[in-house]
Write a protein that holds these residues in place. Structure first.
Motif, short mmCIF file in Angstrom:
data_model
loop_
_atom_site.label_atom_id
_atom_site.label_comp_id
_atom_site.label_asym_id
_atom_site.label_seq_id
_atom_site.Cartn_x
_atom_site.Cartn_y
_atom_site.Cartn_z
N TRP A 21 0.83 -1.21 0.00
CA TRP A 21 0.00 0.00 0.00
C TRP A 21 0.86 1.25 0.00
O TRP A 21 0.50 2.26 -0.60
CB TRP A 21 -0.93 -0.03 1.23
N GLN A 22 1.99 1.18 0.65
CA GLN A 22 2.85 2.36 0.73
C GLN A 22 3.49 2.69 -0.61
O GLN A 22 4.02 3.80 -0.78
CB GLN A 22 3.95 2.11 1.78
N ASP A 23 3.45 1.77 -1.55
CA ASP A 23 4.04 2.04 -2.86
C ASP A 23 3.09 2.80 -3.79
O ASP A 23 3.49 3.19 -4.90
CB ASP A 23 4.45 0.71 -3.53
N ILE A 55 -3.71 8.62 -3.50
CA ILE A 55 -4.53 7.42 -3.27
C ILE A 55 -4.48 7.06 -1.80
O ILE A 55 -5.50 6.70 -1.19
CB ILE A 55 -4.04 6.27 -4.15
N GLN A 56 -3.31 7.11 -1.21
CA GLN A 56 -3.18 6.76 0.21
C GLN A 56 -3.99 7.71 1.09
O GLN A 56 -4.55 7.30 2.11
CB GLN A 56 -1.70 6.78 0.61
N GLN A 57 -4.05 8.98 0.71
CA GLN A 57 -4.79 9.94 1.51
C GLN A 57 -6.31 9.80 1.34
O GLN A 57 -7.08 10.07 2.26
CB GLN A 57 -4.36 11.36 1.14
N GLN A 58 -6.71 9.37 0.18
CA GLN A 58 -8.15 9.35 -0.12
C GLN A 58 -8.83 8.08 0.38
O GLN A 58 -10.00 8.10 0.78
CB GLN A 58 -8.36 9.48 -1.64
N PHE A 59 -8.12 6.95 0.39
CA PHE A 59 -8.74 5.68 0.73
C PHE A 59 -8.09 5.11 1.98
O PHE A 59 -6.91 5.37 2.26
CB PHE A 59 -8.62 4.68 -0.42
N ASN A 60 -8.86 4.27 2.71
CA ASN A 60 -8.37 3.59 3.91
C ASN A 60 -8.12 2.13 3.57
O ASN A 60 -9.07 1.41 3.23
CB ASN A 60 -9.40 3.72 5.03
N VAL A 62 -9.42 2.48 -7.09
CA VAL A 62 -8.51 1.54 -6.46
C VAL A 62 -9.21 0.21 -6.28
O VAL A 62 -10.42 0.17 -6.05
CB VAL A 62 -8.00 2.08 -5.10
N LEU A 63 -8.43 -0.86 -6.44
CA LEU A 63 -8.97 -2.21 -6.28
C LEU A 63 -7.89 -3.08 -5.64
O LEU A 63 -6.72 -3.02 -6.05
CB LEU A 63 -9.41 -2.79 -7.61
N MET A 64 -8.28 -3.89 -4.65
CA MET A 64 -7.36 -4.84 -4.02
C MET A 64 -7.69 -6.24 -4.53
O MET A 64 -8.83 -6.69 -4.39
CB MET A 64 -7.48 -4.79 -2.50
#
Length: 424
Positions: free
Chosen positions: A73-75, A80-85, A113-115
């Motif tokens: 996630w950090q990559d 994106i990191q700020q907008q989604f949890n 974003v999709l995991m």
């Protein structure tokens, strides 16, 4: 509660307009929703396929076209990191963040974003970001798909409304023509043939109205002819009876106790009755009552005279009569006043077997009260109590002249009529 009086044309138009608005709005919403759902489904499928086909390791994100694939996630990009949890992400579910000024403009920011997590492997994150195009790349005029759907919905609603208006005009014109024709029958001397309409239902309705009006016209003509002929035919025997009675009375004046006295009185009374009946029939047949000539009428004297003339109806009955009058003269039609009083007093005398009749005249008002204490022995007697059929004639005459008239029935066989020979 009074029924609502609304226009059928307006009711149909508003009903169809509301129905069309609801249907078009529902389908427009479904179209926009399905369009966005289809776009999200395509992006989700593409992201899953990219995550499956692109090998990545931690600390080394991979960019494929406009997609970013990372094993950690950090990559991912900072936005994106700020907008989604990451703790709220579920595997294979697409998450998005869209910003735009209005539905008619392109989004200023669109982030997806999709995991993806395959078997026991570590999750893989796939993101995509859209930013506004450069000024040279943006077309001079652009509308979003949602805006196009709204425009198409509004245009469809306008076309539907125009179609409803044209259809209403096509239907309302012949209906209005039918209404005008039916209204013209009211003052026509005889029913005119209905016009031809392009709708079979209106032709059938017009034919029914025409047949009904013909039947009413024929019945009215028969009644008028009957009244006119009966009235004129009665005048001749009345004149013969009256003249013969006067002649016999002059010849038999020296023998008043003769056996012919009572029959002669009955003939004379019958002639008076037939004369009043003739005047009543002619009155009912008159088309215009406003042309009647008026003159001073001594109401107190007329009440007393009619009561004396009709006293023969009480012969052999246990009925007491009380007549109270005061001097009063009014300007009215003498024939009309006599017909009304004659009918009321005659019916009161005729339909009272045992009891009393009270006649009070004060100014222009006359009150007639009959108290019948006799117990009816037959159905015919029961139906004849009160003032009888003469009330119907009096109602028509007083309504035509604008006089105040009221009839009431009280307990113990008491019937009361109040009439004022002056308008409101």
């Amino acid at each position: 509660m009074a029924a609502m009086n609304i226009s059928l044309r307006r009711y149909v138009f508003m009903s169809l307009f509301v129905l069309a608005s609801v249907v078009i709005a529902a389908f427009s919403w479904m179209s926009a929703n399905q369009f966005l759902a289809g776009m999200d489904g395509m992006m989700r499928g593409t992201m899953i396929d990219i995550a499956r086909r692109t090998p990545v390791v931690q600390g080394a994100p991979v960019s494929v076209l406009s997609y970013t694939i990372a094993a950690d996630w950090q990559d991912l990009p900072d936005t994106i990191q700020q907008q989604f949890n990451p703790k709220k992400l579920k595997p294979f579910r697409l998450y998005k963040h869209v910003e735009r000024n209005s539905i008619f403009q392109r989004p200023t920011v669109a982030e997806f974003v999709l995991m993806a997590k395959f078997d026991n492997a570590r999750p893989v994150y796939v993101t995509q970001m859209f930013k506004p195009r450069d000024g040279d790349d943006e077309p001079p005029f652009h509308m979003t798909r949602e805006a196009w759907i709204m425009v198409i919905g509004v245009v469809t609603l306008l076309l539907f409304t125009l179609l409803v208006v044209l259809m209403q005009k096509s239907v309302s014109r012949p209906v209005e023509k039918l209404r005008e024709w039916a209204a013209s029958l009211q003052n026509a001397p005889f029913p005119t043939a209905p016009p031809t309409f392009k709708y079979a239902e209106l032709n059938s309705l017009a034919a029914l109205i025409y047949q009904a009006m013909q039947s009413v016209h024929d019945s009215l003509k028969r009644e008028q002819n009957f009244v006119r002929h009966a009235s004129h035919e009665l005048r001749t025997p009345i004149a013969v009876i009256r003249s013969s009675t006067e002649l016999i009375n002059r010849v038999r004046r020296d023998a008043p106790e003769d056996k012919l006295s009572k029959p002669l009185k009955r003939i004379e009374h019958a002639s008076h009755t037939m004369e009043d009946l003739t005047e009543t029939l002619l009155w009912l047949d008159r088309q215009d009552n406003s042309s009647l000539s008026t003159s001073p009428v001594a109401l107190h004297s007329l009440v007393t005279t009619i009561s004396d003339e009709l006293a023969y109806l009480l012969q052999g009955k246990e009925v007491s009569v009380a007549v109270e009058t005061n001097e009063y003269t009014l300007e009215a039609s003498p024939i009309a006043v006599r017909i009304v009083l004659g009918n009321l007093i005659r019916n009161a005398f005729q339909h009272t077997q045992v009891g009393s009749v009270t006649i009070n005249q004060i100014g222009a008002g006359v009150e007639i009260i009959n108290r019948n204490t006799d117990k009816p022995d037959s159905k015919e007697t029961q139906t004849s109590l009160g003032f009888g059929l003469g009330l119907q004639m009096v109602s028509q005459l007083t309504a035509a002249m604008g006089w105040q008239y009221e009839y009431s029935t009280r307990d113990n066989g008491v019937h009361c009529v109040q009439i004022t020979f002056e308008g409101n």
